[in-house]
Design an enzyme around this catalytic site. Structure first.
Site, PDB file in Angstrom:
ATOM      1  N   LYS A 185      -7.354   1.072  13.363  1.00 16.12           N
ATOM      2  CA  LYS A 185      -6.370   1.271  12.029  1.00 16.12           C
ATOM      3  C   LYS A 185      -6.160   2.467  11.610  1.00 16.12           C
ATOM      4  O   LYS A 185      -5.199   2.963  11.363  1.00 16.12           O
ATOM      5  CB  LYS A 185      -7.108   0.322  10.728  1.00 16.12           C
ATOM      6  N   GLU A 268      -4.017  11.839   1.028  1.00 18.74           N
ATOM      7  CA  GLU A 268      -5.003  11.690   2.016  1.00 18.74           C
ATOM      8  C   GLU A 268      -5.148  12.574   3.294  1.00 18.74           C
ATOM      9  O   GLU A 268      -5.360  12.093   4.284  1.00 18.74           O
ATOM     10  CB  GLU A 268      -5.616  10.488   1.980  1.00 18.74           C
TER      11      GLU A 268
HETATM   12  N1  LIG Z   1      -1.221   1.128  -0.815  1.00 16.05           N
HETATM   13  C1  LIG Z   1      -1.365   0.703   0.425  1.00 16.05           C
HETATM   14  O1  LIG Z   1      -0.116   0.191   0.613  1.00 16.05           O
HETATM   15  C2  LIG Z   1      -2.343   0.976   1.293  1.00 16.05           C
HETATM   16  C3  LIG Z   1      -3.390   1.735   0.922  1.00 16.05           C
HETATM   17  N2  LIG Z   1      -4.626   1.655   1.809  1.00 16.05           N
HETATM   18  C4  LIG Z   1      -5.625   2.717   1.491  1.00 16.05           C
HETATM   19  O2  LIG Z   1      -6.418   2.173   0.533  1.00 16.05           O
HETATM   20  C5  LIG Z   1      -7.090   2.967  -0.272  1.00 16.05           C
HETATM   21  C6  LIG Z   1      -6.562   3.054  -1.758  1.00 16.05           C
HETATM   22  O3  LIG Z   1      -5.377   2.955  -2.098  1.00 16.05           O
HETATM   23  P1  LIG Z   1      -4.331   2.602  -3.015  1.00 16.05           P
HETATM   24  O4  LIG Z   1      -4.892   1.294  -3.536  1.00 16.05           O
HETATM   25  O5  LIG Z   1      -2.935   2.847  -2.549  1.00 16.05           O
HETATM   26  O6  LIG Z   1      -4.563   3.804  -4.290  1.00 16.05           O
HETATM   27  P2  LIG Z   1      -3.997   3.650  -5.697  1.00 16.05           P
HETATM   28  O7  LIG Z   1      -3.716   5.259  -5.930  1.00 16.05           O
HETATM   29  O8  LIG Z   1      -2.737   2.780  -6.074  1.00 16.05           O
HETATM   30  O9  LIG Z   1      -5.182   3.093  -6.821  1.00 16.05           O
HETATM   31  C7  LIG Z   1      -6.525   3.607  -6.552  1.00 16.05           C
HETATM   32  C8  LIG Z   1      -7.160   3.443  -7.812  1.00 16.05           C
HETATM   33  O10 LIG Z   1      -8.337   3.793  -8.032  1.00 16.05           O
HETATM   34  C9  LIG Z   1      -8.640   4.076  -9.242  1.00 16.05           C
HETATM   35  N3  LIG Z   1      -9.976   5.135  -9.211  1.00 16.05           N
HETATM   36  C10 LIG Z   1     -10.225   6.301  -8.459  1.00 16.05           C
HETATM   37  N4  LIG Z   1     -11.396   6.683  -8.997  1.00 16.05           N
HETATM   38  C11 LIG Z   1     -11.761   5.715  -9.776  1.00 16.05           C
HETATM   39  C12 LIG Z   1     -12.976   5.775 -10.705  1.00 16.05           C
HETATM   40  N5  LIG Z   1     -13.848   6.622 -10.317  1.00 16.05           N
HETATM   41  N6  LIG Z   1     -13.280   4.795 -11.347  1.00 16.05           N
HETATM   42  C13 LIG Z   1     -12.380   3.778 -11.599  1.00 16.05           C
HETATM   43  N7  LIG Z   1     -11.257   3.676 -10.864  1.00 16.05           N
HETATM   44  C14 LIG Z   1     -10.977   4.729 -10.090  1.00 16.05           C
HETATM   45  C15 LIG Z   1      -7.522   4.905  -9.727  1.00 16.05           C
HETATM   46  O11 LIG Z   1      -7.396   4.793 -11.101  1.00 16.05           O
HETATM   47  P3  LIG Z   1      -6.808   6.015 -12.020  1.00 16.05           P
HETATM   48  O12 LIG Z   1      -5.511   5.161 -12.361  1.00 16.05           O
HETATM   49  O13 LIG Z   1      -7.787   5.971 -13.329  1.00 16.05           O
HETATM   50  O14 LIG Z   1      -6.798   7.268 -11.264  1.00 16.05           O
HETATM   51  C16 LIG Z   1      -6.413   3.952  -8.979  1.00 16.05           C
HETATM   52  O15 LIG Z   1      -6.127   3.179 -10.114  1.00 16.05           O
HETATM   53  C17 LIG Z   1      -6.477   4.440   0.338  1.00 16.05           C
HETATM   54  O16 LIG Z   1      -7.419   5.132   1.162  1.00 16.05           O
HETATM   55  C18 LIG Z   1      -5.257   4.091   1.067  1.00 16.05           C
HETATM   56  O17 LIG Z   1      -4.893   4.757   2.049  1.00 16.05           O
HETATM   57  C19 LIG Z   1      -4.615   1.135   2.950  1.00 16.05           C
HETATM   58  C20 LIG Z   1      -3.710   0.387   3.239  1.00 16.05           C
HETATM   59  C21 LIG Z   1      -2.322   0.243   2.437  1.00 16.05           C
HETATM   60  C1  LIG Z   2      -0.726   0.990   8.130  1.00 19.14           C
HETATM   61  C2  LIG Z   2      -0.675   0.611   6.681  1.00 19.14           C
HETATM   62  C3  LIG Z   2       1.040   0.372   6.359  1.00 19.14           C
HETATM   63  C4  LIG Z   2      -1.072  -1.080   6.941  1.00 19.14           C
HETATM   64  O1  LIG Z   2      -1.700  -1.445   5.741  1.00 19.14           O
HETATM   65  C5  LIG Z   2      -1.342   1.604   5.816  1.00 19.14           C
HETATM   66  O2  LIG Z   2      -2.534   1.224   5.952  1.00 19.14           O
HETATM   67  C6  LIG Z   2      -0.978   2.450   4.779  1.00 19.14           C
HETATM   68  O3  LIG Z   2       0.400   2.682   4.741  1.00 19.14           O
HETATM   69  O4  LIG Z   2      -1.563   3.079   4.146  1.00 19.14           O
END
Ligand SMILES: NC(=O)C1=CN([C@@H]2O[C@H](COP(=O)(O)OP(=O)(O)OC[C@H]3O[C@@H](n4cnc5c(N)ncnc54)[C@H](OP(=O)(O)O)[C@@H]3O)[C@@H](O)[C@H]2O)C=CC1
Ligand SMILES: CC(C)(CO)C(=O)C(=O)O
Length: 311
Positions: A185, A268
């Site tokens: 990934k 990131e």
């Molecule tokens: N979005 C996507 O399509 C994809 C994302 N990913 C990966 O997943 C991971 C998460 O990404 P994503 O979900 O998009 O991120 P987001 O920014 O959408 O969500 C992260 C959340 O985590 C919360 N958070 C962070 N620190 C804390 C804490 N200490 N206590 C409570 N809440 C906390 C933030 O809250 P607050 O609002 O308070 O800051 C925020 O709402 C990343 O590594 C990303 O690369 C992987 C695949 C796809």
């Molecule tokens: C590769 C992909 C689209 C798949 O979930 C992803 O992880 C991202 O955009 O952060």
């Protein structure tokens, strides 16, 4: 099984919401601003697989106890330190952590904080985003969570999660080699984020240019070589699938990192490209295209910080 999801953002909100929808006992560990949104309006997910709008259990770190079996960690990499502090009270019990972050460095950081036995491997495949109003927007019909044990002692909990999740509306898969799949990934996301952020365009727009597909292929070869040097050469079938995804004519696919760039959010870059390039340097591998992407995103990040500081 009592599940805590740290972060009700794009991935945590989506997968936690789907688990709650299927009847699992899910609680979201959030910060006060997100808690107010969730208490006021419930969890809202827009998705081609079916919307979710439901009340969810939330708690903030001062309310956390050690009664959880599994903690799904769904924060961005720059929040990992704060997340580790926040979940520490839950780690006094038997809880294990299933991280969804892209990249790999967080495994070492979590192992150092809580011991390797507490940390499963995991990844998710989804395109989703959190709107400023707090809605999670799932952008295409694809959503999968892949996870697995890094130590044999973790296997019963992994199997219990599969058993408890029958009927959940996303693909949940227990991997036979989760660390290899996390590397694969990483190869995909480094290439996708590197190419789409460097070009500021989705895959379809890049491959519509005469040299677009060749550029992406060359970046994929750089990422592949770094993984191979670490003993995690991506499987041929997986590489063929990635190549198809990354060079598909007309594809709207873009990395979540490009969505962050376009929204002016932090990126990131160190976790996904910097860490990979550190490993390339250590192995004596050149990776000029990934370096160009890292440089471009580094400039974006520096300028973003400057303009945030001057406001
Ligand atoms: N979005 C996507 O399509 C994809 C994302 N990913 C990966 O997943 C991971 C998460 O990404 P994503 O979900 O998009 O991120 P987001 O920014 O959408 O969500 C992260 C959340 O985590 C919360 N958070 C962070 N620190 C804390 C804490 N200490 N206590 C409570 N809440 C906390 C933030 O809250 P607050 O609002 O308070 O800051 C925020 O709402 C990343 O590594 C990303 O690369 C992987 C695949 C796809
Ligand atoms: C590769 C992909 C689209 C798949 O979930 C992803 O992880 C991202 O955009 O952060």
């Amino acid at each position: 099984m009592k599940i805590l999801v740290l972060g009700a953002g794009a991935t945590g909100g989506y997968f936690g919401g789907r688990l709650a929808e299927a009847g699992l006992d899910v609680h979201f560990l959030v910060r006060p601003r997100r808690q107010a949104q969730l208490k006021g309006d419930g969890l809202r997910v827009e998705s081609p697989l079916g919307a979710i709008h439901r009340a969810v259990a939330t708690l903030t770190r001062d309310q956390l106890d050690d009664g959880f079996d599994l903690i799904i960690l769904a924060c961005k990499a720059w929040d990992l330190g704060a997340a580790i502090e926040a979940i520490a009270p839950a780690m006094r019990g038997q809880a294990r952590i299933l991280p969804l972050l892209n990249g790999l460095a967080h495994l070492g950081t979590l192992d150092a904080a809580f011991g390797g036995e507490a940390v499963l491997g995991g990844l998710c495949q989804i395109a989703a985003t959190l709107t400023p109003e707090g809605t999670i927007r799932h952008l295409n019909p694809f959503s999968a969570l892949i996870f697995g044990p890094r130590q044999d002692s973790q296997r019963p909990l992994c199997e219990a999660l599969v058993a408890a999740s029958a009927g959940v509306r996303f693909d949940l898969r227990l991997s036979a080699d989760i660390v290899q799949e996390m590397w694969e990934k990483w190869v995909l996301i480094a290439t996708l984020a590197g190419a789409t952020c460097l070009m500021r365009a989705p895959i379809g727009a890049i491959v519509a240019q005469p040299d677009g597909a060749a550029l992406i292929e060359a970046m994929l070869a750089e990422s592949q070589a770094i993984a191979a040097s670490a003993g995690h050469e991506p499987r041929a079938s997986v590489l063929a699938r990635f190549r198809g995804l990354l060079t598909e004519a007309g594809s709207p696919l873009a990395a979540s990192m490009l969505r962050d760039v376009e929204a002016g959010n932090p990126v990131e870059v160190d976790h996904i490209l910097g860490d990979l390039l550190g490993r390339a340097d250590a192995a004596g591998l050149g990776a000029p295209l990934l370096h160009a992407a890292r440089c471009q995103l580094g400039i974006f990040e520096a300028q973003r910080r400057l303009s945030a500081g001057s406001r």
